[in-house]
Design a protein around this motif. Structure first.
Motif, PDB file in Angstrom:
ATOM      1  N   ALA A  96       0.984  -1.225   0.083  1.00 34.46           N
ATOM      2  CA  ALA A  96       0.233  -0.049   0.081  1.00 34.46           C
ATOM      3  C   ALA A  96       0.911   1.287   0.090  1.00 34.46           C
ATOM      4  CB  ALA A  96      -1.046   0.020   1.172  1.00 34.46           C
ATOM      5  N   LEU A  97       0.659   2.176  -0.974  1.00 33.81           N
ATOM      6  CA  LEU A  97       1.503   3.437  -1.229  1.00 33.81           C
ATOM      7  C   LEU A  97       0.865   4.444  -0.409  1.00 33.81           C
ATOM      8  CD1 LEU A  97       2.844   2.769  -4.722  1.00 33.81           C
ATOM      9  CD2 LEU A  97       3.979   2.165  -2.794  1.00 33.81           C
ATOM     10  N   ALA A  98       1.836   5.496  -0.327  1.00 28.59           N
ATOM     11  CA  ALA A  98       1.256   6.692   0.553  1.00 28.59           C
ATOM     12  C   ALA A  98      -0.017   7.234   0.138  1.00 28.59           C
ATOM     13  CB  ALA A  98       2.463   7.748   0.659  1.00 28.59           C
ATOM     14  N   ARG A  99      -0.212   7.463  -1.310  1.00 25.02           N
ATOM     15  CA  ARG A  99      -1.809   7.882  -1.711  1.00 25.02           C
ATOM     16  C   ARG A  99      -2.369   6.939  -2.440  1.00 25.02           C
ATOM     17  NH1 ARG A  99       2.098  11.751  -2.884  1.00 25.02           N
ATOM     18  NH2 ARG A  99       1.796  11.934  -4.798  1.00 25.02           N
ATOM     19  N   PRO A 100      -3.592   6.858  -2.567  1.00 27.44           N
ATOM     20  CA  PRO A 100      -4.189   5.856  -3.650  1.00 27.44           C
ATOM     21  C   PRO A 100      -3.964   5.892  -4.876  1.00 27.44           C
ATOM     22  CG  PRO A 100      -5.808   7.115  -2.034  1.00 27.44           C
ATOM     23  CD  PRO A 100      -4.456   7.635  -1.840  1.00 27.44           C
ATOM     24  N   GLU A 101      -3.650   7.008  -5.470  1.00 26.66           N
ATOM     25  CA  GLU A 101      -3.379   7.115  -6.769  1.00 26.66           C
ATOM     26  C   GLU A 101      -2.101   6.816  -7.290  1.00 26.66           C
ATOM     27  OE1 GLU A 101      -2.252  11.395  -5.077  1.00 26.66           O
ATOM     28  OE2 GLU A 101      -3.711   9.607  -4.729  1.00 26.66           O
ATOM     29  N   LEU A 102      -1.169   6.464  -6.216  1.00 21.15           N
ATOM     30  CA  LEU A 102       0.358   5.976  -6.553  1.00 21.15           C
ATOM     31  C   LEU A 102       0.141   4.528  -6.915  1.00 21.15           C
ATOM     32  CD1 LEU A 102       2.187   8.043  -3.882  1.00 21.15           C
ATOM     33  CD2 LEU A 102       2.162   8.577  -6.354  1.00 21.15           C
ATOM     34  N   LYS A 103       0.828   4.078  -7.829  1.00 22.18           N
ATOM     35  CA  LYS A 103       0.854   2.832  -8.459  1.00 22.18           C
ATOM     36  C   LYS A 103       2.311   2.135  -8.115  1.00 22.18           C
ATOM     37  CE  LYS A 103      -2.601   3.801 -11.994  1.00 22.18           C
ATOM     38  NZ  LYS A 103      -3.726   3.221 -11.246  1.00 22.18           N
ATOM     39  N   VAL A 104       3.252   3.244  -8.289  1.00 22.39           N
ATOM     40  CA  VAL A 104       4.888   2.422  -8.312  1.00 22.39           C
ATOM     41  C   VAL A 104       5.687   3.239  -7.468  1.00 22.39           C
ATOM     42  CG1 VAL A 104       5.481   3.654 -10.519  1.00 22.39           C
ATOM     43  CG2 VAL A 104       6.757   1.677  -9.474  1.00 22.39           C
ATOM     44  N   GLU A 105       6.567   2.976  -6.728  1.00 24.70           N
ATOM     45  CA  GLU A 105       7.562   3.924  -6.066  1.00 24.70           C
ATOM     46  C   GLU A 105       9.013   2.793  -6.221  1.00 24.70           C
ATOM     47  OE1 GLU A 105       8.664   5.451  -1.757  1.00 24.70           O
ATOM     48  OE2 GLU A 105       6.799   4.344  -1.851  1.00 24.70           O
ATOM     49  N   ILE A 106      10.060   3.609  -6.550  1.00 22.80           N
ATOM     50  CA  ILE A 106      11.277   2.996  -6.843  1.00 22.80           C
ATOM     51  C   ILE A 106      12.178   3.766  -5.764  1.00 22.80           C
ATOM     52  CG2 ILE A 106      13.279   2.991  -8.610  1.00 22.80           C
ATOM     53  CD1 ILE A 106      10.902   2.895 -10.982  1.00 22.80           C
ATOM     54  N   ILE A 107      13.288   2.901  -5.411  1.00 20.25           N
ATOM     55  CA  ILE A 107      14.093   3.160  -4.329  1.00 20.25           C
ATOM     56  C   ILE A 107      15.500   2.893  -4.965  1.00 20.25           C
ATOM     57  CG2 ILE A 107      14.950   2.865  -2.015  1.00 20.25           C
ATOM     58  CD1 ILE A 107      12.031   1.905  -1.087  1.00 20.25           C
ATOM     59  N   VAL A 108      16.526   3.368  -5.210  1.00 17.46           N
ATOM     60  CA  VAL A 108      17.954   3.204  -5.721  1.00 17.46           C
ATOM     61  C   VAL A 108      18.822   3.236  -4.733  1.00 17.46           C
ATOM     62  CG1 VAL A 108      19.461   3.517  -7.661  1.00 17.46           C
ATOM     63  CG2 VAL A 108      16.992   3.200  -8.085  1.00 17.46           C
ATOM     64  N   THR A 109      19.755   2.578  -4.749  1.00 20.92           N
ATOM     65  CA  THR A 109      21.236   2.701  -4.243  1.00 20.92           C
ATOM     66  C   THR A 109      22.010   2.555  -5.399  1.00 20.92           C
ATOM     67  OG1 THR A 109      20.513   1.677  -2.228  1.00 20.92           O
ATOM     68  CG2 THR A 109      22.777   1.734  -2.321  1.00 20.92           C
ATOM     69  N   ALA A 110      23.283   3.455  -5.304  1.00 19.93           N
ATOM     70  CA  ALA A 110      24.227   3.620  -6.322  1.00 19.93           C
ATOM     71  C   ALA A 110      25.632   3.827  -5.680  1.00 19.93           C
ATOM     72  CB  ALA A 110      23.575   4.483  -7.593  1.00 19.93           C
ATOM     73  N   ALA A 111      26.531   3.678  -6.784  1.00 20.51           N
ATOM     74  CA  ALA A 111      27.998   4.069  -6.479  1.00 20.51           C
ATOM     75  C   ALA A 111      28.033   5.524  -6.835  1.00 20.51           C
ATOM     76  CB  ALA A 111      28.815   3.201  -7.272  1.00 20.51           C
ATOM     77  N   CYS A 112      28.740   6.211  -6.406  1.00 25.25           N
ATOM     78  CA  CYS A 112      28.829   7.695  -6.328  1.00 25.25           C
ATOM     79  C   CYS A 112      30.452   8.131  -6.569  1.00 25.25           C
ATOM     80  CB  CYS A 112      27.888   8.386  -5.795  1.00 25.25           C
ATOM     81  SG  CYS A 112      28.308   8.507  -3.865  1.00 25.25           S
ATOM     82  N   ASP A 113      30.523   9.326  -6.700  1.00 21.11           N
ATOM     83  CA  ASP A 113      31.698   9.961  -6.769  1.00 21.11           C
ATOM     84  C   ASP A 113      32.085  10.483  -5.244  1.00 21.11           C
ATOM     85  OD1 ASP A 113      32.190   9.584  -9.573  1.00 21.11           O
ATOM     86  OD2 ASP A 113      31.400  11.594  -9.801  1.00 21.11           O
TER      87      ASP A 113
END
Length: 113
Positions: A96-113
């Motif tokens: 269940a996402l934060a608001r009813p109209e939301l269908k997708v949430e993406i969380i990313v971890t990445a290497a950085c400078d």
């Protein structure tokens, strides 16, 4: 050293530590899962650039769908975006996402400078 970017009272949009960027969850706008996924990806790309990273440097992605019936539609957009040979470790689940109209949430971890 820990660097926090776009920090508010509740969260930071980016936290960098030891060469890794942790992005907060990104949701998108649009009527369809494909539209929202494209918007999420656009937001992720912006945060990765701000963190000194890129999609090629993603380490992990966690994707939440409000309904797993949308898995194939989301994957069609995701697969077209992920740079060939640079797919991150990934998990996808239903929540269940934060608001009813939301269908997708993406969380990313990445290497950085």
């Amino acid at each position: 050293m820990i660097e926090r970017m776009e920090t508010g009272a509740r969260m930071s949009k980016i936290v960098k530590h030891n060469g890794v960027a942790y992005l907060c969850g990104q949701v998108g706008s649009g009527e369809t899962v494909a539209d929202q996924t494209r918007d999420c990806i656009s937001r992720v790309e912006g945060l990765l650039a701000q963190a000194g990273s890129s999609p090629e440097r993603m380490l992990q992605a966690i994707i939440w769908l409000s309904d797993m019936k949308d898995f194939a539609e989301m994957n069609a957009v995701w697969d077209a975006w992920v740079p060939e040979g640079h797919a991150p470790a990934r998990a996808c689940g239903e929540a269940a996402l934060a608001r009813p109209e939301l269908k997708v949430e993406i969380i990313v971890t990445a290497a950085c400078d």
